[in-house]
Structure formats: C-alpha cells, structure tokens
Design an enzyme around this catalytic site. Structure first.
Site, short mmCIF file in Angstrom:
data_model
loop_
_atom_site.label_atom_id
_atom_site.label_comp_id
_atom_site.label_asym_id
_atom_site.label_seq_id
_atom_site.Cartn_x
_atom_site.Cartn_y
_atom_site.Cartn_z
N SER B 144 -6.70 2.54 -7.42
CA SER B 144 -6.52 3.91 -7.88
C SER B 144 -5.10 4.10 -8.40
CB SER B 144 -6.77 4.87 -6.72
OG SER B 144 -6.35 6.17 -7.07
N TYR B 157 -3.82 8.02 1.71
CA TYR B 157 -4.77 7.36 0.82
C TYR B 157 -4.02 6.45 -0.17
CZ TYR B 157 -8.21 7.03 -3.05
OH TYR B 157 -9.05 6.60 -4.05
#
Ligand SMILES: Cc1cc2nc3c(=O)[nH]c(=O)nc-3n(C[C@H](O)[C@H](O)[C@H](O)COP(=O)(O)OP(=O)(O)OC[C@H]3O[C@@H](n4cnc5c(N)ncnc54)[C@H](O)[C@@H]3O)c2cc1C
Ligand SMILES: NC(=O)c1ccc[n+]([C@@H]2O[C@H](COP(=O)([O-])OP(=O)(O)OC[C@H]3O[C@@H](n4cnc5c(N)ncnc54)[C@H](OP(=O)(O)O)[C@@H]3O)[C@@H](O)[C@H]2O)c1
Lengths: 474, 251
Positions: B144, B157
């Site tokens: 990501s 995250y």
C-alpha cells in the site's frame, strides 16, 4: 565415399542461456530459460550431454519434473523449456557421422545445426532438404517441430527427408525409428515429447552451385498476391512472399514475392564459376539489447515497411543471390530478437486450407486495421500436409507475423484470430506458439488424441515434459 | 503455465474474499485462469466468492487459511501445491484496523501487525519456496502507499505495510533468476469494503483498476506497480517533504 567431420557451432549462435554443466554433475543451480521470443521465462537445470551415453544417463536420472531436449532455442515460445525440471542442451552432440556423397545421405547427431551441415555439405554439392528462415536450428529441433521451408509446396516438411532416427525413450532405451511407423509419426512434429532424438539420417538435395537464381515481383494487394502465388509457384522450387501488414485500404496485403531455384553452373559469371560451391555467410555485430521503444512503434515500422516495398524491383528475373541472403536474411544480425526489449515478442503463424481464403483475408484485415507494429509478415502456399500427427502444414496458406508482446490487448486480439483460424479448419504452429487457448488445440490438431494415447503408453511416468506441454496439456 | 503475456492458468488467492483479490481473479478467469484456489477464513462470504467465480467458468476450490495462525500455513499451503502447479499467488489478505482505537489497545494493534506483516512473512516464504521448486510463477503482494511514508492518521497499518513491502522487495531480489517473479503492488485508496464509510482520499481508485494494473504488471514482469500510476510521482515528491511540513499536510 564416406567423410568424417569435426563438430563446430559458432559461439555467437548457441543457446543464449549461459552456464551449462556437463552431465554427471548435480551441484549446479537452475537457470532461467526462454524461447526465441523471450517471453515467460522458467528455471530449469541445464544439462549438456557430450555423448549419447551421457544423454541416456541424464534421462534415467531425471527427477520428478522430468526433462525435455533443447536445440538452439529457436522455437519462439516455451517448447524447449521445462520449469523446475531438467533441460537437455543437445548442442554438444554435434558430430556429423557419415556423408554419402554419391547418393546424398548424411548421418549426424541431433545437435548439429543446419548451418554446420551447409558448411560441410555445400562444397560436396549437396544442400539440406528443407531450411527454415534461420540456419541456426538443430537437426533435432527440425525433426521435432517438423519444420517447413520455402519449398514445402514441392518437398513437404523436414521429416519427409528423414530416412531414420535414433530416439532415446522414457525407459532409457535407444530405438531406431523409421518412416511409416507410429513412433516416427508421433515424433516428427511431436515437440520433443516422445523422447530425445540422438541422431538422424537425412536425404539431401543435389546442387551445382551455392547461389540462388531469384525472381522478384511486387503484388499490389492480397488478392493479387494470392493469384500470383497460385499460378506461378509450380515453376519454382522455393517461393515466399513478404507482406506489409501495416498498409491499409486498397494496399492491404501488398507484398514482394521472392521465388527461386538453385542456380545451375552455367548461370554463374565466369569468375564465380571457379568456386561455384563456396559458402561464406557474413555477419553484422549483434543487435543492441536496448532500442528506444519508439523505434518499434507503429510509425517507424510503417516507414520501414514502406521503404522496403518501394526498394523491391517491380519485376526482376534470374538475379543471383547467396544462400544466406535468399533464405536467412535475419541471420546476418545475431540476437536480433533482443530489439523487442524486456517484454519480448510473439510470433503468430497459422495455416488455413485452400477454399478458406476469406479467413486469411479476415486476419490480414484485422491486423491492418489494428495497426500491429509488425515488421514484414511472411505468406506462403503449402503443399500436401505431412504425416506427423502434430505436424503443422496443411495444403493451403500460411501466414507468420511478429508482434511485440507488450502491446496492450494483444492476448485478446490473437484469441480472436484463433477463432477465425479454427473456424476455417486451420491451426497455429506449435513451434511458434506461446499463448494459444488450450481448448482450441484439439480442434486444430485432430491427431492429438492418438498422440496423447501413444505418450501415455510410451512414457507413463511423464519423463518428457515441457512448459508447452503443461500449458496446452499436450 | 503462464502464457507470453504472463497470464496464469492456475491462481491462488490468499484472502479469498478480498474485493481486490476477486476483481483480479475475475479478470484472469476471463483470460486463461481455469483453476482458482481461494484461501481464507471459512465463511458464507468465502463460499459465495467461490460460487461467483464458478459462474464465470472456473474450477474453484476453497481452503481454510488464517493469517493469524502461521503454524498451520506450511501444511495447508503444501496441500494446495501438492495438487499441481500454481502459476500465480496473490497475497491479498489484510486489515486496516482502527488507528485511534488500536493506539489505546496495543493488543489490537498487534493483530494488525500480525495479520499484515507476520502472516505475510510466513505464507509468503512458504509460497516462494513452492514456486521456486516448480521453477516458475508470480507472487503478487498487495502492499500500500500507506507503507511509503508514516502518517499520523494510520501509522499502525502503515508500518505493517512498510514491513510487508520491504519483505516482498527483498524476496523478489532473493528469487531473481529462479524463474519466480515477485511483484509489489502499491495501491492508493481503493473503494472497497476496507475503506467503506471513510472520507475519500485523492486519487482514489477501484478494485477493478487495481486488477487491471496487476494484469499489465504480469505482462511486463514489473517488480513494482503503483495504482493509479500517477502515485509513483506523487509519492516520490512526498517522500522528500521535511517532517515538520509533512505533519501539517492534510494527507
Ligand atoms: C528467424 C526464425 C525463422 C524461422 N523460420 C522457420 C520456418 O521458415 N519454418 C519453420 O518450420 N520454422 C521456422 N522457425 C522455427 C524453428 O525452425 C523451429 O522452432 C525449430 O524447431 C528450432 O530448432 P532448434 O534446434 O532451435 O530447437 P529448439 O527451439 O531448441 O526446440 C524446438 C523443439 O524441438 C525439440 N527438440 C530439439 N532438439 C531435440 C532433440 N534432439 N530431441 C528431441 N526433441 C528436440 C524441443 O524439445 C522443442 O520442442 C524459425 C525460427 C526463427 C527464429
Ligand atoms: N482498500 C484499500 O484502500 C487498499 C489500499 C491499499 C492496499 N490495500 C490492501 O489490499 C489488500 C486487499 O484489500 P481489499 O481492499 O480487497 O479489502 P477487503 O475486501 O477487506 O479484503 C481483505 C481480505 O483480508 C482477509 N483477512 C483479514 N484478516 C485475515 C486473516 N486473519 N486471515 C485470513 N484472511 C484475512 C479478509 O478475509 P475475511 O473475509 O475473512 O475477513 C479479506 O479477504 C489488503 O492487503 C489491503 O491492505 C487495500
């Protein structure tokens, strides 16, 4: 008369994958292997047997992921790859055993290249019975892809000139295989999946000179081209046409026909007559690995094709050309396949029968409309189909074109062409394939069921396997 | 086997209900994929994902897989590879967590790290070994942009993705020349279940666009893929923004 010859293959043309180890050493690592199109690499242990005994040992010893023979790696796709298993590099089995210079028969190892055969045989007045568009293929590769040349309409495929083979099968035995037997017809065109060809006896074609007498003419469009090939081909031993697939509209399918015959001695000028059988191919430096992407785009390929069409004489007869210039123009630039860069390229070659000209026109129209940046495509009229169960030729038309693999949407586009070809009862050539939808294979190759059945009997453990075989469930 | 365009015939999706994973599977089934393994936590959602792909003509099988239980990975993934070659593994599982909540409850934060990072290290190494043994295949890892630079708003995250990204890059280097291709995919914000109800970030994209980018990356054998492609430039600029300034940016 029998002659013994020493082996030789120019280093520049051997398998591009570098490190190889003699059979008998197991401590080496797998290396990535691809075909000539440089797509879909997979890793395999490369084993290079130097004697038939070493080949037998390598086959007996191969592990769970099997093995496949490899010649000079000129198949475009994944035919001579075997992911996770072993690949037998056959190019060291390169002895010419005997030459019968009276009857024109050569017996040689399967790793001998056609280039080498020409070097040795031409001075004796003999030529290989069939040559593809490159001399850098091995006899084993020629047999197992059952290759065709510009003389297919006269001479048929390569295997028609094979008098016998020795084949190393999955049980580790070496058998002599002759034409007219099931094993012969499964092996010729069988893409190495029936076993390893160790040697072959070939019938040769006699020539008086090493030059070609070539007639050239232009065709204005596809129909003109087909008409010229249909009426004129019988007069020539060799015939092929180069088509410009980027020309659109009325010029769609415009082409240059090049047809010829081995020049007889009396066709040579006095000076050349002194050494009529000389064979000295010339080479340019290797193609660079990196060419600016734009050079392979539609505009520049289009310009190239235009210049090339204009340069060709409208009609010219009896011009003398060397064998490399007539048969193998691309061999002048070693590793020309690198110009397509990292993505590699795909060659699409199919055949459709006579009476299916509309399918051919449809493919040409689609390629032209889409503007695939394809350098000169090749059209040829095949003669009678060949006996090999998976041999490619059918009496009809075959077209071959190169396309960069990085072209967006190419996969779907070619799938569409396959449908046209299959509907017309045609097929694509396995030695060039790297992308066919497996479901179409049985439709295109009716001999496949017999082939599978024979393999199941001959090789129940699946010792011989390739990426092509896995991809298409051959 | 993959074809000349890198399109697989057999696909294994880890995180079998992932929207991005399923969008990718659908695209590949439309091309050459015939066998699809969906690995995930058993649920009705997993079964209906399988049914959906079956409807497209694929032969689909599900296997129970929990990223949080690495001790079981070797056995269950081993069973998948024992059934035949896998041409492509898509590592698609992951959780976003809830930053504010997780900061206050370290054990919840640990689950994010364990799912996204530890779970991927374990399953990634096992799949890499199996692909290497078969001598071919692609391992596609959904990383990501969040892993590119730490952000106040989602650094738990983000750090798990940073770890995953570094791991996958290194794995790619380790496997270079083995016939196995590792591709790190860095999407920006993707409109999926994971981001539902959140304020949309700039350059937001869709699962199908990610799938498209993956297909192209396979064809080109890319090592890194940004989705959308413009993020590569944006992130290389953001990477150099000094921290005092970056803290105040509304990203
Ligand atoms: C520029 C160019 C032009 C070409 N033109 C033509 C053409 O005009 N007509 C045509 O028919 N083809 C043509 N080809 C294709 C080429 O002739 C075939 O792919 C041929 O098989 C290549 O031979 P190779 O020795 O390189 O074999 P490889 O590419 O290494 O292998 C090809 C197949 O043969 C098998 N094989 C090789 N050696 C053995 C062996 N000893 N025992 C068992 N199996 C073996 C392999 O397993 C594989 O399945 C062309 C290729 C190029 C690059
Ligand atoms: N959406 C985005 O904006 C975005 C952006 C960049 C990167 N990504 C990454 O892309 C991947 C796929 O995301 P998505 O958008 O498709 O989200 P998604 O639909 O929520 O998919 C997440 C998947 O992870 C699975 N999963 C979670 N915990 C698991 C565990 N312990 N064991 C096994 N599977 C577990 C889920 O399975 P269950 O059904 O069992 O929960 C689900 O299949 C993730 O890695 C995500 O981080 C997403």
């Amino acid at each position: 008369m029998s002659v013994e010859c020493a082996p030789a293959t120019p280093a520049e043309h051997t398998t591009p994958t570098a490190p190889t180890t003699p059979a008998g050493r197991d401590d080496h690592l797998p290396v990535p292997v691809t075909g000539w199109g440089r797509t879909a690499p997979s890793a395999a242990l490369l084993v290079r047997p130097r004697t038939p005994e070493e080949a037998v040992a390598a086959v007996r010893r191969c592990g769970g992921r099997g093995t496949i023979a490899r010649g000079l790696g000129r198949a475009y796709g994944d035919a001579a790859q075997n992911a996770g298993g072993a690949v037998l590099d056959m190019t060291s089995l390169d002895r010419i055993r005997t030459i019968d210079a009276e009857d024109g028969v050569v017996v040689c190892d399967a790793g001998v290249s056609l280039h080498r055969l020409m070097e040795v045989l031409l001075p004796l007045g003999w030529f290989v019975p069939v040559t593809p568009g490159t001399r850098y293929v091995t006899v084993g590769g020629a047999v197992c892809a059952d290759i065709h040349g510009k003389n297919h309409h006269v001479s048929g495929s390569f295997s028609r000139h094979v008098l016998s083979l020795t084949l190393l099968t999955a049980d580790g035995e070496v058998r002599t295989v002759t034409p007219g037997t099931e094993l012969f017809d499964a092996t010729t065109g069988g893409m190495g999946l029936t076993g390893v060809v160790l040697s072959a006896a070939l019938r040769l074609h006699p020539v008086q000179t090493s030059l070609m007498a070539v007639d050239t003419e232009r065709a204005a469009d596809l129909d003109d081209l087909m008409a010229r090939l249909t009426t004129g081909d019988d007069r020539y031993r060799y015939s092929v046409a180069w088509i410009d697939l980027l020309a659109r509209g009325a010029a769609t399918g415009r082409a240059v026909l090049s047809r010829g015959e081995h020049a007889p001695l009396d066709a040579l000028p006095a000076r050349a007559r002194r050494r009529p059988l000389e064979f000295r191919p010339r080479q340019l430096p290797s193609a660079p690995g990196l060419i600016p992407g734009g050079l392979l785009g539609r505009p520049s390929v289009s310009v190239f094709n235009e210049l090339w069409y204009r340069r060709a004489p409208r009609a010219r007869r009896g011009r003398l050309q060397s064998i490399p210039a007539f048969f193998h123009p691309l061999d002048g630039v070693p590793h020309w396949n690198r110009v397509y860069g990292r993505d590699g390229f795909v060659q699409y070659q199919f055949v459709v029968g006579h009476g299916q000209e509309e399918a051919l026109r449809e493919v040409v129209r689609r390629v032209a409309r889409r503007g695939c940046p394809s350098f000169l495509a090749v059209l040829k009229r095949f003669g009678e189909g060949d006996p090999g169960w998976l041999s490619f030729p059918l009496r009809g038309w075959t077209l071959a074109l190169d396309v960069p693999a990085g072209l967006p949407g190419l996969g779907t586009f070619l799938d569409g062409l396959d449908e046209v070809v299959a509907d017309a009862g045609g097929r694509v050539y396995l030695a060039k394939d790297s992308r066919l939808r497996p479901e179409l294979l049985t439709v295109m190759y009716p001999g496949l069921d017999r082939f599978r059945a024979l393999r199941a009997r001959l090789d129940p453990r699946g010792v011989f396997v390739s990426d092509l075989a896995r991809r298409l469930s051959l | 086997m993959k074809d000349a365009f890198g399109t697989p015939q057999t696909l294994l999706v880890l995180g079998g209900t992932s929207e991005i994973g399923l969008a990718t599977a659908r695209r590949l089934v439309a091309r050459r994929a015939r066998t699809v393994w969906l690995a995930g936590r058993p649920s009705p959602a997993l079964d209906s994902a399988a049914a959906g792909l079956r409807g497209l003509g694929a032969d689909v099988r599900t296997v129970p897989f929990d990223a949080l239980d690495p001790s079981g990975h070797e056995e269950l993934l081993g069973k998948v590879f024992a059934e035949g070659d896998v041409d492509m593994v898509l590592l698609a599982f992951g959780v976003l967590g809830d930053q504010a909540h997780d900061e206050a409850r370290p054990l919840a934060a640990v689950r994010v790290a364990q799912t996204n990072y530890t779970g991927a290290v374990s399953s990634g190494l096992i799949c890499a070994g199996a692909l290497q043994a078969q001598g071919h295949g692609s391992l596609v890892v959904l990383s990501s942009v969040a892993g590119e630079r730490a952000r106040r708003a989602n650094f738990i995250y983000g750090s798990s993705k940073a770890g995953l990204d570094t791991f996958a890059q290194g794995l790619g280097d380790a496997l270079h020349g083995t016939g196995v291709h590792v591709m790190v995919v860095r999407p920006g914000s993707v409109r999926s279940r994971m981001t539902a109800g959140m304020v949309e970030a700039p350059l937001a994209t869709t699962p199908d666009q990610v799938a498209r980018a993956i297909e192209k990356g396979l064809r080109r054998r890319s090592e890194t893929v940004w989705v959308p492609g413009a993020l590569r430039v944006v992130m290389s600029a953001l990477r150099h923004v000094p921290r005092p300034l970056f803290r105040r940016l509304p990203v």
